[in-house]
Design a protein around this motif. Structure first.
Motif, PDB file in Angstrom:
ATOM      1  N   ILE A  94      19.755 -65.180   3.365  1.00 17.03           N
ATOM      2  CA  ILE A  94      20.918 -66.070   3.378  1.00 17.03           C
ATOM      3  C   ILE A  94      21.909 -65.698   2.276  1.00 17.03           C
ATOM      4  N   LYS A  95      21.412 -65.539   1.046  1.00 19.20           N
ATOM      5  CA  LYS A  95      22.297 -65.312  -0.100  1.00 19.20           C
ATOM      6  C   LYS A  95      22.627 -63.842  -0.339  1.00 19.20           C
ATOM      7  N   GLY A  96      21.994 -62.958   0.377  1.00 18.07           N
ATOM      8  CA  GLY A  96      22.188 -61.528   0.137  1.00 18.07           C
ATOM      9  C   GLY A  96      21.162 -61.011  -0.852  1.00 18.07           C
ATOM     10  N   GLU A  97      21.188 -61.573  -2.048  1.00 23.01           N
ATOM     11  CA  GLU A  97      20.185 -61.249  -3.057  1.00 23.01           C
ATOM     12  C   GLU A  97      19.781 -62.522  -3.780  1.00 23.01           C
ATOM     13  N   SER A  98      18.530 -62.559  -4.200  1.00 26.66           N
ATOM     14  CA  SER A  98      18.074 -63.663  -5.036  1.00 26.66           C
ATOM     15  C   SER A  98      17.725 -63.123  -6.415  1.00 26.66           C
ATOM     16  N   VAL A  99      17.782 -64.013  -7.386  1.00 28.21           N
ATOM     17  CA  VAL A  99      17.563 -63.635  -8.778  1.00 28.21           C
ATOM     18  C   VAL A  99      16.085 -63.822  -9.118  1.00 28.21           C
ATOM     19  N   VAL A 100      15.468 -62.750  -9.604  1.00 32.26           N
ATOM     20  CA  VAL A 100      14.068 -62.800 -10.044  1.00 32.26           C
ATOM     21  C   VAL A 100      14.034 -62.470 -11.534  1.00 32.26           C
ATOM     22  N   LEU A 115       6.682 -57.011 -20.878  1.00 25.43           N
ATOM     23  CA  LEU A 115       7.404 -56.325 -19.816  1.00 25.43           C
ATOM     24  C   LEU A 115       6.943 -54.872 -19.764  1.00 25.43           C
ATOM     25  N   PRO A 116       7.032 -54.235 -18.606  1.00 22.85           N
ATOM     26  CA  PRO A 116       6.600 -52.828 -18.527  1.00 22.85           C
ATOM     27  C   PRO A 116       7.559 -51.938 -19.299  1.00 22.85           C
ATOM     28  N   LYS A 117       7.046 -51.296 -20.339  1.00 25.94           N
ATOM     29  CA  LYS A 117       7.907 -50.500 -21.220  1.00 25.94           C
ATOM     30  C   LYS A 117       7.310 -49.122 -21.440  1.00 25.94           C
ATOM     31  N   THR A 118       8.207 -48.171 -21.603  1.00 28.37           N
ATOM     32  CA  THR A 118       7.778 -46.860 -22.063  1.00 28.37           C
ATOM     33  C   THR A 118       7.410 -46.981 -23.532  1.00 28.37           C
ATOM     34  N   ARG A 119       6.786 -45.944 -24.066  1.00 29.86           N
ATOM     35  CA  ARG A 119       6.388 -46.004 -25.469  1.00 29.86           C
ATOM     36  C   ARG A 119       7.570 -46.021 -26.403  1.00 29.86           C
ATOM     37  N   SER A 120       8.747 -45.688 -25.900  1.00 29.35           N
ATOM     38  CA  SER A 120       9.947 -45.784 -26.731  1.00 29.35           C
ATOM     39  C   SER A 120      10.538 -47.188 -26.704  1.00 29.35           C
ATOM     40  N   GLY A 121       9.944 -48.070 -25.875  1.00 28.57           N
ATOM     41  CA  GLY A 121      10.416 -49.449 -25.807  1.00 28.57           C
ATOM     42  C   GLY A 121      11.383 -49.741 -24.685  1.00 28.57           C
ATOM     43  N   LYS A 122      11.661 -48.761 -23.822  1.00 25.84           N
ATOM     44  CA  LYS A 122      12.602 -48.971 -22.738  1.00 25.84           C
ATOM     45  C   LYS A 122      11.922 -49.711 -21.590  1.00 25.84           C
ATOM     46  N   ILE A 123      12.571 -50.780 -21.114  1.00 28.65           N
ATOM     47  CA  ILE A 123      12.031 -51.549 -19.989  1.00 28.65           C
ATOM     48  C   ILE A 123      12.235 -50.760 -18.697  1.00 28.65           C
ATOM     49  N   MET A 124      11.175 -50.611 -17.913  1.00 26.52           N
ATOM     50  CA  MET A 124      11.265 -49.882 -16.646  1.00 26.52           C
ATOM     51  C   MET A 124      11.717 -50.851 -15.547  1.00 26.52           C
ATOM     52  N   ARG A 125      13.031 -51.007 -15.422  1.00 27.90           N
ATOM     53  CA  ARG A 125      13.590 -51.998 -14.508  1.00 27.90           C
ATOM     54  C   ARG A 125      13.374 -51.624 -13.040  1.00 27.90           C
ATOM     55  N   ARG A 126      13.360 -50.326 -12.751  1.00 22.36           N
ATOM     56  CA  ARG A 126      13.089 -49.925 -11.367  1.00 22.36           C
ATOM     57  C   ARG A 126      11.713 -50.410 -10.926  1.00 22.36           C
ATOM     58  N   LEU A 127      10.783 -50.372 -11.850  1.00 21.01           N
ATOM     59  CA  LEU A 127       9.432 -50.852 -11.576  1.00 21.01           C
ATOM     60  C   LEU A 127       9.444 -52.356 -11.305  1.00 21.01           C
ATOM     61  N   LEU A 128      10.216 -53.097 -12.087  1.00 24.97           N
ATOM     62  CA  LEU A 128      10.317 -54.544 -11.886  1.00 24.97           C
ATOM     63  C   LEU A 128      10.937 -54.871 -10.527  1.00 24.97           C
ATOM     64  N   ARG A 129      11.934 -54.070 -10.105  1.00 22.40           N
ATOM     65  CA  ARG A 129      12.525 -54.310  -8.788  1.00 22.40           C
ATOM     66  C   ARG A 129      11.498 -54.119  -7.682  1.00 22.40           C
ATOM     67  N   SER A 130      10.687 -53.081  -7.811  1.00 25.35           N
ATOM     68  CA  SER A 130       9.649 -52.835  -6.801  1.00 25.35           C
ATOM     69  C   SER A 130       8.641 -53.974  -6.775  1.00 25.35           C
ATOM     70  N   VAL A 174      15.844 -59.331 -15.740  1.00 26.97           N
ATOM     71  CA  VAL A 174      16.264 -59.909 -14.463  1.00 26.97           C
ATOM     72  C   VAL A 174      16.559 -58.802 -13.467  1.00 26.97           C
ATOM     73  N   VAL A 175      16.056 -58.965 -12.246  1.00 24.88           N
ATOM     74  CA  VAL A 175      16.334 -58.038 -11.153  1.00 24.88           C
ATOM     75  C   VAL A 175      16.660 -58.841  -9.906  1.00 24.88           C
ATOM     76  N   GLY A 176      17.069 -58.155  -8.864  1.00 23.99           N
ATOM     77  CA  GLY A 176      17.352 -58.820  -7.606  1.00 23.99           C
ATOM     78  C   GLY A 176      16.409 -58.372  -6.513  1.00 23.99           C
ATOM     79  N   LYS A 177      16.256 -59.228  -5.502  1.00 29.30           N
ATOM     80  CA  LYS A 177      15.531 -58.804  -4.307  1.00 29.30           C
ATOM     81  C   LYS A 177      16.259 -59.369  -3.091  1.00 29.30           C
ATOM     82  N   PRO A 178      16.136 -58.724  -1.940  1.00 33.15           N
ATOM     83  CA  PRO A 178      16.901 -59.154  -0.764  1.00 33.15           C
ATOM     84  C   PRO A 178      16.601 -60.606  -0.375  1.00 33.15           C
ATOM     85  N   HIS A 179      17.655 -61.307   0.062  1.00 31.02           N
ATOM     86  CA  HIS A 179      17.533 -62.689   0.525  1.00 31.02           C
ATOM     87  C   HIS A 179      18.357 -62.816   1.797  1.00 31.02           C
TER      88      HIS A 179
END
Length: 658
Positions: free
Chosen positions: A558-564, A615-630, A551-556
């Motif tokens: 009215i609400k400030g941020e919306s949940v994606v 989900l976009p992951k490094t080979r170690s299995g870490k989710i690249m959340r910055r990428l999801l926000r973009s 889960v990440v946020g993006k600008p909204h």
């Protein structure tokens, strides 16, 4: 700042069995006594432990030097050697004990004793000396998971060389940045690595990094031959076997000051220059040893398996140093959990009689998706303790791990810590702590944490805020290499009254249990409510349709941020290219939105849910959340995605069902 809204509904509690408590290294009474000792005499507590659990060439007389805070020093006038503490001191009584059971990608198993490990480390250390390296020089290690990776790290430690391990999935540019910042004199690498039956090149990335410039400090590249890949050898390159030929297998350790840097470990460079986290020798070694004994309840008979790569802090603390510091036998695995099939981990646990298994929530969720019933096909009765590391584990994945893998007999130590902390900060002590699914429970004995607001004021139980560590601890980061100002401003900002800022949001419940709510920059501000992403993710994964969610946020406006929310289903993904598939997807999305509303409340309902294969992951299995926000915000992808295990997923993640 208003506190972060906590939506925790988890009430289940699991007690350690009487059998486990009776054999535990630390029981409830001992845990309470340790915590009380640390409160009453903080420096005396750590001093006593350092004298018991480490061997010193020159005993220290000062425990903690706070004169130049926050650049703290521990045991600063003592002299010690990490390699000696990890290997030599076990030789007399346990020299023939197995130190490492290495399983290669193709299933070949190689076991070596502590005596053999000492010979290999000493021989390689002599080779490093012959190459002209001296105490304090930096060495880059860019190797796959292998006995050789541990040998290289321990050989550096033996001579007081400062190693910096770079994960084998990092690009040439990432490698070049680390070589340049550390002004490394040598690179130790491999021709390639084996993953999933395929040989993947490593050496070409080194060649490319050196060509990018800024690496003039490198005078030699040592190349371990792991594969049959064609490898170009340049004038400064030498094969590992040629490098060590003729060298003696005995080498006296170099005794260094306790504060001498043991290693640098760089955090990702996706935003700005990578940070070279600098760890000391004595303080770091003390806490990785203690956490092996207390968190993992390690016994002489245990077979310990941490699945982390040595390129990350978990692989440093609980592969290269911690298990060896306590004389344990450990499994090291080269391959991936899905090759030759999704039962690989369970098969290895059965064959090697693994008793302590430490892995990441991402791996757990992936294994659930690939075969939730698979563990039942294997004899996992050797297991007595399970562990989780890397990110908060959602309660439903915790329950699957506990019930299906551990058969309700194995406590789970859900650990919270960071590259910067060096060792566990929050963790159950399995013989002393009742467990709550999804909670990392309580502080490691001697660690003092709090939840505060942005002015540093302590919050009440139930109020979410910022997690801080109130007092310095032995295994803490000492500085950022070449950038002490970045260290001071990033980890000890003045608003937090001298405490270490962890960067995570957290809440402490009515029982005093800690719950990590995600990074502070992952906290969403939805209509004035500050929501932690971890709790929304946990609610989604609790649905029977969902294997994994981020889960990440993006600008909204009215609400400030919306949940994606990005959601991976347990079932096949609907075909989004036709009307029927779109309608099916819409039904699933609406069901999941309603589910979150029911589980948490309407405020947490995702405004947008994107279904994806992974989900976009490094080979170690870490989710690249910055990428999801973009992606959620429709921004151009500018971050380095060379470390992604699945770069093809980017296009799919950009699809929106309307």
């Amino acid at each position: 700042m208003s506190s972060i809204n906590s939506l925790i509904l988890e009430k289940r509690l699991f007690e350690p069995s009487e059998k486990f408590k009776n054999q535990a290294n630390i029981n409830a009474q001992t845990y309470a006594a340790l915590c009380e000792e640390a409160r009453d005499d903080y420096e005396g507590y750590w001093s006593r432990l350092a004298k018991i659990f480490l061997e010193w060439k020159k005993p220290f007389s000062q425990t903690l030097d706070k004169s130049n805070a926050p650049f703290y020093k521990w045991f600063a006038d003592g002299e010690i050697n990490a390699s000696y503490n990890c290997i030599d001191r076990h030789i007399d009584q346990n020299g023939d004990k197995t130190a490492i059971i290495f399983e290669s990608d193709d299933g070949k198993v190689t076991s070596i004793s502590y005596r053999t490990l000492l010979s290999k480390v000493s021989q390689f250390a002599n080779s490093l000396k012959s190459a002209g390296l001296k105490t304090g020089d930096r060495v880059i290690i860019y190797l796959p998971m292998s006995i050789e990776a541990v040998v290289a790290m321990q050989a550096c430690a033996r001579l007081g060389l400062i190693h910096s391990v770079v994960f084998g999935g990092f690009s040439a540019k990432s490698l070049q940045e680390r070589i340049h910042d550390a002004t490394a004199k040598m690179i130790i690498t491999s021709d390639g690595q084996m993953r999933g039956g395929k040989a993947l090149p490593l050496k070409p990335a080194v060649d490319e990094a050196l060509k990018l410039g800024g690496c003039e400090s490198v005078s030699k590249v040592v190349v371990y031959k792991r594969t049959s890949l064609q490898t170009e050898m340049n004038s400064i390159d030498v094969w590992w076997d040629d490098f060590i030929e003729g060298q003696s297998d005995t080498c006296e350790p170099v005794w260094v000051n306790s504060e001498h840097p043991l290693f640098l470990l760089y955090t990702s460079g996706s935003t700005g220059t990578p940070k070279g986290v600098q760890h000391s020798t004595g303080g770091y070694l003390l806490q990785v040893a203690l956490s092996m004994l207390w968190t993992f309840d390690i016994k002489d008979s245990d077979i310990f398996w941490c699945t982390a790569d040595v390129g990350w802090i978990t692989g440093h603390s609980y592969v290269a140093y911690g298990p060896l510091a306590v004389g344990a036998t450990q499994v090291i695995f080269e391959g991936i959990p899905t090759y030759p099939d999704a039962g690989r981990f369970w098969d290895m646990i059965e064959r090697h009689q693994v008793s302590i298994f430490y892995t990441a929530p991402t791996a757990i969720r992936s294994l659930i998706k690939l075969g939730a019933d698979l563990p039942n096909k294997y004899d996992l009765s050797s297991l007595r303790l399970l562990g989780s590391v890397g990110e908060p584990i959602n309660p439903e994945a915790w329950m699957w791990f506990y019930e299906t893998v551990g058969k309700c007999l194995c406590p789970i130590v859900d650990t919270w810590w960071q590259t910067e902390t060096g060792a566990h900060m929050l963790t159950p002590i399995p013989g002393a702590t009742s467990l709550k699914p999804g909670s990392c429970c309580k502080a490691f004995p001697g660690i003092q944490l709090a939840i505060v607001d942005e002015a540093g004021n302590q919050l009440k139980n139930g109020e979410g805020g910022v997690l801080v560590i109130q007092k310095p601890w032995p295994s803490m980061i000492r500085t950022i290499w070449n950038n002490p100002q970045r260290y001071q401003s990033g980890y000890f900002p003045p608003d937090y009254q001298g405490a270490y800022l962890a960067g995570d949001g957290a809440v402490k419940d009515e029982d005093g249990y800690f719950w990590i709510m995600g990074r502070i920059d992952d906290v969403l501000n939805v209509s004035g409510h500050r929501l932690g992403t971890m709790e929304i993710e946990s609610a989604l994964v609790a649905n029977k349709l969902v294997a994994e969610a981020a889960v990440v946020g993006k600008p909204h406006e009215i609400k400030g941020e919306s949940v994606v929310a990005f959601v991976v289903l347990k079932q096949a993904l609907p075909d989004l290219s036709d009307a029927i598939g779109n309608e099916t997807a819409k039904k699933v999305i609406n069901e999941l939105r309603d589910w979150v509303g029911k589980e948490i409340g309407p405020i947490a309902k995702p405004d947008e849910i994107r279904l994806c294969e992974n989900l976009p992951k490094t080979r170690s299995g870490k989710i690249m959340r910055r990428l999801l926000r973009s992606i959620a915000r429709g921004e151009e992808i500018t971050a380095d995605i060379s470390t992604l295990d699945n770069p093809h997923i980017i296009q799919q993640l950009s699809q929106v069902i309307k």
